[in-house]
Design a protein around this motif. Structure first.
Motif, PDB file in Angstrom:
ATOM      1  N   UNK A 136       0.827  -1.204   0.000  1.00 51.82           N
ATOM      2  CA  UNK A 136       0.000   0.000   0.000  1.00 51.82           C
ATOM      3  C   UNK A 136       0.863   1.256   0.000  1.00 51.82           C
ATOM      4  N   UNK A 137       1.943   1.226   0.787  1.00 48.83           N
ATOM      5  CA  UNK A 137       2.830   2.383   0.850  1.00 48.83           C
ATOM      6  C   UNK A 137       3.469   2.645  -0.509  1.00 48.83           C
ATOM      7  N   UNK A 138       4.003   1.600  -1.145  1.00 50.69           N
ATOM      8  CA  UNK A 138       4.684   1.772  -2.426  1.00 50.69           C
ATOM      9  C   UNK A 138       3.704   2.159  -3.527  1.00 50.69           C
ATOM     10  N   UNK A 139       2.497   1.617  -3.503  1.00 48.45           N
ATOM     11  CA  UNK A 139       1.494   2.030  -4.477  1.00 48.45           C
ATOM     12  C   UNK A 139       1.142   3.501  -4.303  1.00 48.45           C
ATOM     13  N   UNK A 140       1.024   3.918  -3.053  1.00 47.79           N
ATOM     14  CA  UNK A 140       0.749   5.320  -2.759  1.00 47.79           C
ATOM     15  C   UNK A 140       1.883   6.210  -3.249  1.00 47.79           C
ATOM     16  N   UNK A 141       3.111   5.769  -3.024  1.00 48.88           N
ATOM     17  CA  UNK A 141       4.272   6.528  -3.474  1.00 48.88           C
ATOM     18  C   UNK A 141       4.283   6.650  -4.996  1.00 48.88           C
ATOM     19  N   UNK A 142       4.089   5.538  -5.690  1.00 49.18           N
ATOM     20  CA  UNK A 142       4.125   5.552  -7.151  1.00 49.18           C
ATOM     21  C   UNK A 142       3.044   6.451  -7.726  1.00 49.18           C
ATOM     22  N   UNK A 143       1.854   6.408  -7.144  1.00 48.86           N
ATOM     23  CA  UNK A 143       0.781   7.257  -7.636  1.00 48.86           C
ATOM     24  C   UNK A 143       1.096   8.725  -7.484  1.00 48.86           C
ATOM     25  N   UNK A 144       1.665   9.088  -6.340  1.00 50.02           N
ATOM     26  CA  UNK A 144       1.990  10.493  -6.091  1.00 50.02           C
ATOM     27  C   UNK A 144       3.114  10.975  -6.991  1.00 50.02           C
ATOM     28  N   UNK A 145       4.120  10.143  -7.171  1.00 50.69           N
ATOM     29  CA  UNK A 145       5.264  10.532  -7.992  1.00 50.69           C
ATOM     30  C   UNK A 145       4.847  10.687  -9.450  1.00 50.69           C
ATOM     31  N   UNK A 146       3.971   9.797  -9.923  1.00 47.95           N
ATOM     32  CA  UNK A 146       3.506   9.885 -11.306  1.00 47.95           C
ATOM     33  C   UNK A 146       2.776  11.197 -11.555  1.00 47.95           C
ATOM     34  N   UNK A 147       2.062  11.688 -10.551  1.00 50.16           N
ATOM     35  CA  UNK A 147       1.323  12.938 -10.698  1.00 50.16           C
ATOM     36  C   UNK A 147       2.237  14.158 -10.654  1.00 50.16           C
ATOM     37  N   UNK A 148       3.295  14.097  -9.843  1.00 53.43           N
ATOM     38  CA  UNK A 148       4.112  15.287  -9.576  1.00 53.43           C
ATOM     39  C   UNK A 148       5.448  15.307 -10.295  1.00 53.43           C
ATOM     40  N   UNK A 149       5.889  14.171 -10.872  1.00 53.93           N
ATOM     41  CA  UNK A 149       7.190  14.048 -11.524  1.00 53.93           C
ATOM     42  C   UNK A 149       8.339  14.338 -10.550  1.00 53.93           C
ATOM     43  N   UNK A 150       8.130  14.000  -9.277  1.00 51.05           N
ATOM     44  CA  UNK A 150       9.157  14.166  -8.260  1.00 51.05           C
ATOM     45  C   UNK A 150      10.259  13.122  -8.445  1.00 51.05           C
ATOM     46  N   UNK A 151      11.512  13.536  -8.239  1.00 55.41           N
ATOM     47  CA  UNK A 151      12.634  12.601  -8.215  1.00 55.41           C
ATOM     48  C   UNK A 151      12.680  11.944  -6.838  1.00 55.41           C
ATOM     49  N   UNK A 152      12.883  10.625  -6.800  1.00 58.08           N
ATOM     50  CA  UNK A 152      12.845   9.888  -5.532  1.00 58.08           C
ATOM     51  C   UNK A 152      14.143   9.100  -5.366  1.00 58.08           C
ATOM     52  N   UNK A 153      14.697   9.139  -4.161  1.00 60.74           N
ATOM     53  CA  UNK A 153      15.799   8.253  -3.766  1.00 60.74           C
ATOM     54  C   UNK A 153      15.320   7.473  -2.556  1.00 60.74           C
ATOM     55  N   UNK A 154      15.153   6.156  -2.738  1.00 62.53           N
ATOM     56  CA  UNK A 154      14.513   5.285  -1.745  1.00 62.53           C
ATOM     57  C   UNK A 154      15.511   4.265  -1.232  1.00 62.53           C
ATOM     58  N   UNK A 155      15.815   4.327   0.055  1.00 61.90           N
ATOM     59  CA  UNK A 155      16.707   3.362   0.685  1.00 61.90           C
ATOM     60  C   UNK A 155      15.900   2.198   1.228  1.00 61.90           C
TER      61      UNK A 155
END
Length: 296
Positions: A167-186
């Protein structure tokens, strides 16, 4: 090509011990990057340097060309969720969203409230009474409400069960797709990273071992099975990353600049997990002395 995060010879030392050393990498804007390494490899140190919470002892780190430590004006462009998702536990989620609006000049409170409502997180329950997965989602919603250009996440799903992680990763992917934010995930969870990340940074023994687009890194490596290898050069192979041997046979994970046509060797594709584990197996492998970077 815009670079979201750049490190050049970056290092941080605690006493005589280097937590991070000679770290050089480029993270292009628009990527979702996995930051992988064992405990103590320097992942959290790199992230804390990138948000300006630590001052480098060597080299430099830049976010969109600026030093985060020396330029506080850059901080609104960075979202950060630390490893223990620190939140004021006596506050409710609604109060934290309101507080964020007072502390950040660019704040999308509606985004945070909508995300929490979609996830069914009670807005008026104290954060300390929420589950670990719910607290992680609150922390992510607050970070995204900044509308950051760069989002840094330090093992945000480490303590979550499989359903909460998904659920967390799906939420992250949805938000990033909308905003085009660069993500660095450890993260240590390679299967999760393989589903969401298109860029890879591998840290081991306080140094960068491997960096580049996932597809190109995987395509640039092969597994070879053949007669026991005596160290002689193999046409098409630029480096042996890992090797295992029996009395008559060797299995090699190699970097290759193209197909290996030697008939003595059977060539096999490698997975992202194969690749990561090979570079994490030993911080002193020949391939680790100089980081292998694929131009983005």
């Amino acid at each position: 090509m815009e670079i979201a995060l750049e490190a050049q010879g970056l290092g941080k030392r605690y006493g005589k011990t280097w937590a991070l050393r000679d770290c050089s990498l480029h993270l292009p804007a628009g990527r979702i990057a996995a930051l992988v390494g064992p405990n103590g490899a320097g992942k959290s140190t790199l992230l804390h340097l990138a948000v300006g919470l630590l001052r480098p002892d060597a080299g430099a780190v830049r976010i969109f060309g600026e030093s985060p430590y020396d330029n506080p004006e850059l901080l609104p462009e960075i979202g950060f969720v630390a490893q223990d998702t620190p939140l004021y536990r006596d506050f409710t989620a609604a109060e934290l969203v309101a507080l964020g609006g007072r502390l950040n000049r660019r704040w999308d409170g509606a985004l945070a409230r909508n995300r929490l409502a979609q996830l069914g997180i009670p807005p008026n329950l104290r954060v300390g009474k929420l589950s670990g997965g719910q607290r992680a989602q609150v922390a992510l919603a607050l970070a995204l409400a900044k509308r950051p250009l760069l989002l840094l996440l330090d093992e945000p799903v480490a303590s979550l069960d499989p359903l909460a992680r998904r659920e967390f990763l799906q939420s992250l992917m949805g938000s990033v797709a909308e905003s085009e934010t660069t993500v660095l995930l450890s993260s240590h969870l390679l299967a999760d990273l393989e589903r969401v990340c298109d860029y890879l940074v591998v840290l081991n023994a306080a140094r960068v071992q491997l960096v580049g687009p996932v597809d190109e890194l995987v395509e640039g490596h092969r597994r070879l099975v053949g007669p026991r290898h005596d160290g002689a050069p193999i046409p098409g192979v630029t480096a042996v990353v890992r090797a295992s041997h029996t009395a008559r046979q060797s299995t090699l994970l190699v970097r290759a600049d193209g197909p290996v046509h030697d008939p003595d060797w059977t060539e096999q594709d490698v997975t992202l997990e194969d690749l990561i584990l090979a570079y994490l197996a030993d911080g002193e492998t020949p391939a680790s002395h100089t980081a292998w970077e694929v131009p983005a």
